[in-house]
Motif scaffolding. Structure first.
Motif, mmCIF file in Angstrom:
data_model
loop_
_atom_site.group_PDB
_atom_site.id
_atom_site.type_symbol
_atom_site.label_atom_id
_atom_site.label_comp_id
_atom_site.label_asym_id
_atom_site.label_seq_id
_atom_site.Cartn_x
_atom_site.Cartn_y
_atom_site.Cartn_z
ATOM 1 N N LEU A 138 0.944 -1.199 0.051
ATOM 2 C CA LEU A 138 -0.004 0.017 0.349
ATOM 3 C C LEU A 138 0.897 1.243 0.030
ATOM 4 O O LEU A 138 1.673 1.384 1.131
ATOM 5 C CB LEU A 138 -0.790 0.002 1.223
ATOM 6 C CG LEU A 138 -2.128 0.711 1.455
ATOM 7 C CD1 LEU A 138 -3.088 0.798 0.141
ATOM 8 C CD2 LEU A 138 -2.773 0.525 2.862
ATOM 9 N N VAL A 139 0.896 1.922 -1.108
ATOM 10 C CA VAL A 139 1.988 2.862 -1.216
ATOM 11 C C VAL A 139 1.239 4.266 -1.341
ATOM 12 O O VAL A 139 0.038 4.727 -2.042
ATOM 13 C CB VAL A 139 2.867 2.842 -2.535
ATOM 14 C CG1 VAL A 139 3.625 1.440 -2.272
ATOM 15 C CG2 VAL A 139 2.243 2.671 -3.764
ATOM 16 N N GLY A 140 2.137 5.228 -1.079
ATOM 17 C CA GLY A 140 1.532 6.820 -1.259
ATOM 18 C C GLY A 140 2.370 7.693 -0.389
ATOM 19 O O GLY A 140 2.894 7.235 0.450
ATOM 20 N N GLU A 141 2.106 9.020 -0.536
ATOM 21 C CA GLU A 141 2.786 9.960 0.292
ATOM 22 C C GLU A 141 2.055 10.138 1.618
ATOM 23 O O GLU A 141 1.082 9.555 1.794
ATOM 24 C CB GLU A 141 2.763 11.397 -0.442
ATOM 25 C CG GLU A 141 3.751 11.734 -1.535
ATOM 26 C CD GLU A 141 3.011 12.788 -2.262
ATOM 27 O OE1 GLU A 141 3.623 13.792 -2.238
ATOM 28 O OE2 GLU A 141 2.298 12.820 -3.353
ATOM 29 N N SER A 142 3.002 10.614 2.604
ATOM 30 C CA SER A 142 2.496 10.460 3.812
ATOM 31 C C SER A 142 1.180 11.730 3.817
ATOM 32 O O SER A 142 1.029 12.540 3.031
ATOM 33 C CB SER A 142 3.479 11.368 4.960
ATOM 34 O OG SER A 142 4.234 12.213 4.345
ATOM 35 N N GLY A 143 0.298 11.462 4.720
ATOM 36 C CA GLY A 143 -0.905 11.956 4.657
ATOM 37 C C GLY A 143 -1.947 11.420 3.848
ATOM 38 O O GLY A 143 -3.266 11.954 3.850
ATOM 39 N N SER A 144 -1.739 10.171 3.193
ATOM 40 C CA SER A 144 -2.798 9.744 2.222
ATOM 41 C C SER A 144 -3.674 8.697 2.958
ATOM 42 O O SER A 144 -4.792 8.447 2.199
ATOM 43 C CB SER A 144 -2.128 9.073 1.067
ATOM 44 O OG SER A 144 -1.230 8.222 1.242
ATOM 45 N N GLY A 145 -3.430 8.217 4.304
ATOM 46 C CA GLY A 145 -4.494 7.521 4.924
ATOM 47 C C GLY A 145 -3.998 5.930 4.823
ATOM 48 O O GLY A 145 -4.819 5.252 5.113
ATOM 49 N N LYS A 146 -2.738 5.822 4.637
ATOM 50 C CA LYS A 146 -2.438 4.309 4.639
ATOM 51 C C LYS A 146 -2.236 3.645 5.981
ATOM 52 O O LYS A 146 -2.834 2.560 6.055
ATOM 53 C CB LYS A 146 -0.583 3.927 3.925
ATOM 54 C CG LYS A 146 -0.523 4.848 2.611
ATOM 55 C CD LYS A 146 0.859 4.807 2.238
ATOM 56 C CE LYS A 146 1.957 5.241 2.902
ATOM 57 N NZ LYS A 146 2.035 6.655 3.075
ATOM 58 N N THR A 147 -1.830 4.486 6.847
ATOM 59 C CA THR A 147 -1.412 3.906 8.338
ATOM 60 C C THR A 147 -2.787 3.693 8.874
ATOM 61 O O THR A 147 -3.054 2.389 9.311
ATOM 62 C CB THR A 147 -0.624 4.713 9.237
ATOM 63 O OG1 THR A 147 0.606 4.749 8.399
ATOM 64 C CG2 THR A 147 -0.422 4.163 10.729
#
Ligand SMILES: Nc1ncnc2c1ncn2[C@@H]1O[C@H](COP(=O)(O)OP(=O)(O)O)[C@@H](O)[C@H]1O
Ligand code: SF4
Ligand code: SF4
Ligand SMILES: [Mg+2]
Lengths: 314, 358, 707
Positions: free
Chosen positions: C376-385
């Protein structure tokens, strides 16, 4: 642990020495002649000089200091200027009274304060939290001698449930001792409980945000276990620090409470010493309270090291 | 090329050890940087690469004269930096500026951006507040922000924008040298390249030299003309970026290169294979830096007895750089050839056997 | 804490600025300050305290006008004690017939003056002293702190008494003494704050900018020390009022002619055998004044603090949500027999500063096959965690998650409450976090922490668990497991601590491992080892992995399939090979291009312009539109659906017409001496030409290839 203990004890020695020095010279700032206080206004110059020689205060300050220090090291704190008693003996009778008050209230305050603080943190933002927060702000503001007066009046005088003042004869049984202690301890302990509750609440809230609490939950531990095992121990570290300050505050507070309940403890002794410029008594009083604070802090340092492995010497 | 701008000559930096648990105990000193020599030409970029704790930041702070080396000398232009007394000349502060890694902590939270950028202008050019504000606005635009951002507080910006503000402040004094301490490490990959591109453009515009401290060789390669690889207080290899990144002469440099993940699965497969061969031991450098052995000896797949007895002498590499490794003068006698030519023959104890074989 | 939350703290407003949309021109300086006052004003308790204090000040100033009696006047008749209301005395009199109300008003004077005196002394001595030793450190600090230590070794009151002995009794001297003792508290506070501020890079930045020591101190350090100092000053004022009362009560503060509240209590004690009443009004006056100062101080502290309030534990499970059949087409399963299948996950948080909700994760669907590594990839703030955390029912407190279903190995997790889910956590799903050192409890040995799930879930005895932990430590490559098991987390390096976390996460043989940025905090050379370890352990145990990362390079190393997340939505998902070779969403293209690779340079580095907007600024159409190079008129119509495109799913209106670039073959494939990749080295066309279902060149079947 032993090494930590040894090092803390060793560090305390120069500290006590510096306290003694500071207080000795501070108290000398006062221009009032103690001999005049002792002999009264109508004493003639000759007898005043005699008195001064008798007290040894005609000698240079440094000599007086050195003398005092030499005997203090072997436990002799000098003679009371006013009644001729050994200060050490006088203090020995009074220390247990004050310490049982101070530690009685400290232990109760730690128990009550931590329990309510943790509860408030777990219910952050909801009514138990708000109630506890309000109660602790109020508790923090109650002057202990005033609540002492009120308690003595209502519980002691009106209701006659508990002694309003300390028994004039030494309490002969543990039960009577405890009975006499209850009201002073309550008066003394309220603000300490409030302070501890507040600290426990805020450090618990902080700890519950930490990653390792999330880890503990992620392991599938029940919330109760996460709180009791993983959160409380870390949240206790600042509470322990505060307990150190509180011990000091309680010893200070005991002076007033002793005044209200007529307790023959250190506080009354100290106040008398100040009001009458009784130098040896004052020094003895200060040294004893400082010693108690220092010892308590050593104990707290050790428990701190137990709680927080990072500060243990490798 | 004439005289280099920055001369770092045989610099050793020691942090005095703290006090132990017992009052008379004294912990041993920490040797954060040992015998480091570097030069940067005017307008050039030197990349300083290594893992955290290797001493990069400490060296940068010595150049900024935030701390004083135990021995060795640092000169910048006409300034004898190591010779400064307690007070660093204002003129030197004007000449050298810095951008830090932490985009949150590096801007004063109680000052607006305009005041932050105006501060060096007022100190060094004695500008009045109107002129300083005007110039600060220009600088903001130069780093890709807008003039109306002058009245905002740092916490109202994202990490990448805060780094731009930090760059604007650093450029305000028109410095000759900029120390960039991990300027993009805390940023997302996409934002990283924005800031790097900005720094490169500004270098073309202002002609400032950069000391770029970083831990990612791939990022550094794009930005720097020369690279110095640092490991546990020592420079272990120094050379032109493309040579360092394609023909590394030091085993640690090769390990660093093998550790950069590549999005091309075919390339990545080769790389990770190589990395597994190279990685000895399971941790990074730890403990105190040794004074008289190769600091990489604990992890090196090629370690020889001599490596534990002395720190190697510098050897010129085939590509014109310098390497500090006994492989070049003992054992296989590489004599400056790339270490990647060596089969990792001595590597036996593999902690993580390649998954592909399993 | 979590990516989507990263923006909620101090940097909450970043995105407003970041978006290229025209900026409101209002002054932000004013805005920040007015937010402070707004927060303070909203705090009713603090405001009540402030109002009360204003009343006390008025009473103190106008005391002679507000009362009809004299402060010290005593009736000639000794022992006249009027009850409240009697003979025109509203609050009665004390035992010598002095009007209590009058004395209360005058007492306010003494309280405020005494408090001000003590606090002023404390500040005048404590602030410069604290600043100086904090700034110069070294010897100044050692000597200064030794002195503070000496003073505070004696209880404050006792030390004040000793000072009073030297100065003589009396209100002014008493408060001077209290002030001196308090100055030690201020010194300590200021020093600690200066120490903290000194560590801040902005102080170094100012020094580098050429600011002199004085300027650094006054312009950069002091303003940031001010908030805690203001709060502490307010609280000390309360303490000073208490101390004045206490010392006057003992007779070493205010003298008999001064109607201080403490003195009134002392007088009241003389008649306590008859009535307690004269003690009540001054007691309440002291009490209320101290409360007022305290609550106002607390209010200031809360208004200064920017960080979010504490959340609760024991909440965070996912609520059931009705499937909105009209809005989205059914999601095609990503795998025939998925281990985990998530449908329609929404997560909302309250917007900072306001009561309204904002959606931070919207309609996320995810399938993870058995033994598969899903990235699950994406910049910080995208909601992954938080997406990862929601699978375990661990959404952090103010957040609310809801989903149509989360099926793990045939079992529905949605609707299970927090406590039931604990049989899933640790047992069925293990997790490792980004900051390994922060994720371990500093108070316990690592062995004990790893043993905990074994004991709770598998009911092992202490000894069994210990032996198992040693085995696990050996498996994750911790040297000397017998010894290290009894070490504390702070004795581990980041990489080693992460190995401990991996051992913990895998201890109960979970079916799914969530790895949230497992390498981001680690050194480059350790990162690879960690990824190897995770993939090796996962494969040998058949564990599925959800790998959360912002680094596509890491993904290439071990993922089978990828889901790319942007601004709360999945924008593209598919097999690794497909997504990397032929991305179908412009954001994926940008992320791939931005990966730093070991290549010779050519021009500017590719970037994605702008930054991720904060959740409340997400538009009602394509979330990526503001940063997209391909934005066109059709992108503005409304929400974009996730649709099949090629072998992947993508959320882009233009994906059918765009020619997006995938991973370019590295021009230098390997370094001199390294083994060349098998296949066609350097041919450059390997990936795009990959046949559907084919095996990637250079990879043995089963690694990196399709599952
Ligand atoms: N103020 C300090 N006191 C003691 N040791 C320090 C201090 N600052 C850095 N060090 C030590 O110096 C070494 C180099 O650190 P640093 O310069 O921060 O490396 P890097 O920049 O590569 O992260 C480390 O071992 C670190 O622990
Ligand atoms: S000197 Fe020896 S240990 Fe150090 S890098 Fe070279 S071969 Fe390895
Ligand atoms: S929908 Fe339009 S704006 Fe959004 S990613 Fe696709 S092309 Fe770009
Ligand atoms: Mg660093």
């Amino acid at each position: 642990m032993l090494r930590l203990l040894v090092s803390r004890v060793l560090a305390a020695i120069p500290l006590m020495l510096m306290v003694a020095t500071l207080v000795f010279f501070l108290a000398q700032l006062n221009p009032v002649d103690p001999a005049a206080t002792i002999m009264g206004d109508d004493a003639d110059l000759e007898s005043l000089a005699e008195k001064r020689a008798e007290l040894g205060i005609d000698r240079p300050l440094v000599v007086q200091y050195w003398d005092w220090l030499n005997s203090a090291v072997v436990g002799d704190l000098g003679t009371n200027w006013f009644n001729g008693e050994e200060i050490t003996t006088e203090l020995r009778d009074r220390i247990p009274v004050t310490l049982s008050m101070v530690f009685g209230s400290l232990i109760v305050a730690l128990g009550i304060g931590s329990a309510f603080g943790v509860l408030a943190a777990l219910k952050a933002g909801r009514w138990p939290d708000r109630t506890i927060t309000v109660a602790s702000s109020l508790g923090l503001a109650v002057p202990n001698f005033w609540i002492g007066l009120v308690l003595a009046y209502y519980v002691g005088v009106k209701l006659q449930w508990l002694p309003a003042i300390w028994p004039t004869t030494r309490p002969d049984s543990l039960a009577r001792w405890i009975e006499a202690l209850i009201l002073p301890c309550v008066a003394l302990g309220i603000s300490a409980s409030a302070a501890i509750a507040r600290q426990a609440r805020s450090s618990m809230i902080g700890v519950l945000q930490r990653d390792y609490v999330r880890t503990a939950l992620a392991k599938g531990l029940p919330v109760r276990r996460v709180v009791s095992r993983h959160a409380i121990r870390n949240a206790a570290i600042p509470v322990v620090t505060l307990a150190g300050f509180q011990t000091s505050a309680l010893i200070g507070g005991s002076i007033f409470v002793e005044f209200v309940f007529n307790v023959p403890g250190l506080g009354r002794f100290g106040v008398d010493a100040i009001l009458r410029q009784n130098m040896p008594a004052l020094l003895g009083f200060v040294m004893v309270t400082a010693a108690v604070v220092v010892v308590v802090n050593i104990v707290l340092d050790l428990s701190y090291a137990w709680l927080n492995p990072k500060v243990r010497p490798e | 090329m004439s005289e280099p701008l920055l001369h770092i000559d045989d610099v050793t930096i020691v942090f005095p050890g703290g006090r132990g648990a017992l009052p008379w105990q004294k912990l041993p000193d920490v040797r954060a940087v040992q015998h480091v020599s570097l030069q940067i030409d005017a307008g050039d970029t030197l990349g300083l690469v290594g893992e955290s704790g290797s001493g990069k930041t400490t060296l940068g702070r010595a150049v900024l004269r935030f701390l004083r080396p135990e021995s060795g000398s640092i000169r910048l232009g006409d300034f004898d930096v190591t010779g400064f007394g307690r007070q660093v000349p204002t003129e030197y502060r004007k000449t050298v500026q810095v951008v830090f890694q932490d985009p949150v902590g590096s801007l004063n939270p109680s000052m607006v951006v305009g005041a932050i950028i105006a501060e060096p202008l007022r100190i060094h050019f004695g500008m009045d507040s109107g002129t300083a504000r005007e110039r600060a606005g220009e600088l903001l635009e130069q780093v890709g922000l807008q003039r109306h951002h002058l009245d905002r507080y740092p916490h109202e910006f994202s990490g990448g924008q805060r780094q731009r503000i930090a760059v604007a402040r650093a450029l305000a004094t028109e410095p000759d040298l900029l120390v960039l301490d991990e300027p993009v490490s805390a940023l997302d990959v996409s934002t990283q390249s924005q800031v790097i591109n900005l720094l490169e453009r500004l270098q073309r515009e202002t002609g400032a030299a950069y000391l770029l401290i970083a831990h990612d060789l791939a990022v550094v390669r794009h930005t720097c003309h020369r690279i110095a690889v640092m490991y546990h207080s020592r420079i272990v290899e120094l050379g032109d970026s493309d040579d360092i990144c394609e023909r590394p002469a030091h085993p640690y440099t090769e390990l660093l290169l093998a550790s950069i993940p590549d999005p091309d699965p075919a390339v990545q497969h080769v790389k990770s294979q190589r990395r597994r061969e190279l990685a000895q031991g399971v941790a990074g450098a730890s403990g105190r830096a040794p004074t008289d052995s190769c600091p990489f000896a604990e992890r090196c797949p090629h370690v020889m007895d001599v490596c534990r007895e002395s720190f190697p002498e510098p050897v010129p590499t085939a590509t014109g750089g310098t390497v500090w490794c006994h492989l070049h003068t003992s054992g296989p006698m590489l004599g400056g050839q790339p270490v990647s030519e060596l089969a990792a023959g001595t590597s036996t104890a593999q902690v993580s056997p390649p998954a592909a074989d399993g | 804490m979590s990516d989507a939350l990263a923006g909620l703290g101090g940097s909450a407003d970043a995105g407003e600025l970041a978006s290229p949309a025209p900026m409101p021109q209002e002054s932000a300086a004013g805005a920040t300050r007015s937010r402070f006052w707004a927060r303070l004003r909203r705090n009713k308790v603090a405001m009540a305290g402030a109002v009360y204090l204003v009343l006390v000040v008025i009473a103190a100033i106008f005391a002679p006008l507000l009362t009809s009696h004299d402060e010290t006047f005593a009736t000639r008749f000794q022992d006249i004690l009027f009850s409240p209301g009697e003979a025109g005395y509203v609050l009665g009199t004390d035992h010598v017939g002095r009007d209590i109300l009058t004395r209360i008003f005058f007492g306010a004077r003494y309280a405020l003056i005494a408090g001000a005196e003590a606090v002023l002394v404390a500040l005048v001595i404590g602030v410069p002293f604290g600043l100086a030793i904090g700034y110069f450190r070294g010897w100044a600090d050692r000597i200064g702190m030794r002195f503070v230590e000496i003073v505070v070794a004696v209880p404050a009151v006792v030390m004040a008494m000793a000072i009073i002995t030297g100065l003589g009794t009396g209100l002014t001297n008493a408060m001077l003494a209290i002030g001196l003792v308090f100055s030690m508290i201020i010194t300590r506070l200021v020093r600690a704050e200066v120490f903290a501020a000194r560590e801040e890079f902005y102080v170094d930045g100012a020094r580098a900018a050429g600011a002199s020591d004085r300027r650094v101190m006054w312009r950069h350090i002091l303003p940031n020390v001010a908030p805690p100092l203001i709060v502490q000053t307010t609280l000390l004022f309360a303490q000073a009022v208490l101390a004045e009362a206490a010392l006057s009560f003992l007779g070493i503060g205010a003298d008999a002619s001064q109607a201080s509240w403490g003195r009134m209590l002392r007088d009241a004690e003389l008649s306590i055998d008859r009535t307690i009443w004269p003690a009540i009004p001054p007691g309440i006056a002291i009490f209320l004044t101290v409360v007022a100062f305290n609550v106002f101080g607390d209010g200031l502290r809360d208004a200064f603090a920017r960080e979010a309030r504490g959340g609760r534990v024991g909440v965070g499970d996912v609520m059931p949500k009705e499937r909105n059949a009209a809005s989205a087409p059914p999601w095609p399963p990503g795998s025939d027999d998925p281990l985990l299948s998530l449908r329609g996950l929404d997560i909302v948080f309250p917007k900072p500063g306001e009561g309204t909700d904002m959606t931070v994760v919207r309609d996320v669907n995810l399938d993870i096959g058995r033994g598969e590594v899903m990235a699950l990839v994406g910049e910080s703030g995208s909601g992954k965690t938080i997406t990862g955390l929601s699978l375990m029912g661990l959404v952090p407190d103010p957040g609310q998650a809801s989903a149509e279903s989360i099926v793990l190995d045939g079992r529905e997790l949605v609707g299970m409450d927090f406590n039931d889910l604990r049989w899933i956590r640790g047992r069925e799903i293990g997790i490792i976090f980004q900051e390994p050192s922060a994720a371990l409890n500093p108070a316990y040995t690592v062995g004990r922490q790893v043993a905990e799930p074994l004991r709770v879930h598998l009911g092992m005895s202490k000894r069994e668990a210990r032996e198992r932990v040693i085995e696990l430590f050996t498996e994750v490559g911790i040297p000397d497991p017998h010894k290290r098991i009894d070490a504390f987390p702070h004795q581990f390096s980041g990489g080693m601590a992460q190995r401990v976390m991996i051992a913990m996460a895998l201890s109960c043989e979970p079916k799914l491992l969530i790895a949230d940025e497992p390498t981001t905090a680690l050194d480059v050379t350790v990162q690879g080892q960690m990824l190897d370890l995770v993939s090796e352990l996962a494969r040998s145990r058949g564990v599925s992995v959800l790998l959360i990362t912002h680094d596509l390079g890491v993904v290439a190393d071990l993922a089978d399939r990828v889901a790319v997340m942007y601004a709360g939505e999945i924008v593209e998902t598919g097999r690794l090979a497909d997504v990397f070779a032929t991305p179908r969403h412009p954001y994926t293209e940008g992320l791939i291009a931005a990966i730093p690779r070991n290549e010779p340079r050519s021009g500017d580095l590719p970037t994605i312009p702008g930054v991720v907007p904060p959740p409340w600024a997400w538009p009602d159409r394509c979330h990526f539109a503001d940063r997209c190079l391909y934005e066109a008129i059709e992108c503005r119509r409304g929400p974009v659906e996730l649709r099949p495109m090629g072998a992947s799913l993508t959320r882009c209106e233009r994906s059918h017409e765009l020619e997006l670039r995938g991973v370019q073959h590295a021009s230098v494939v390997a370094i001199a001496g390294w083994e060349q990749p098998s296949g066609e080295p350097g041919s450059g066309g390997v990936m795009p030409g990959l046949p559907p279902g084919g095996v990637m060149p250079g990879l043995p079947p089963g690694e990196g290839g399709p599952a």
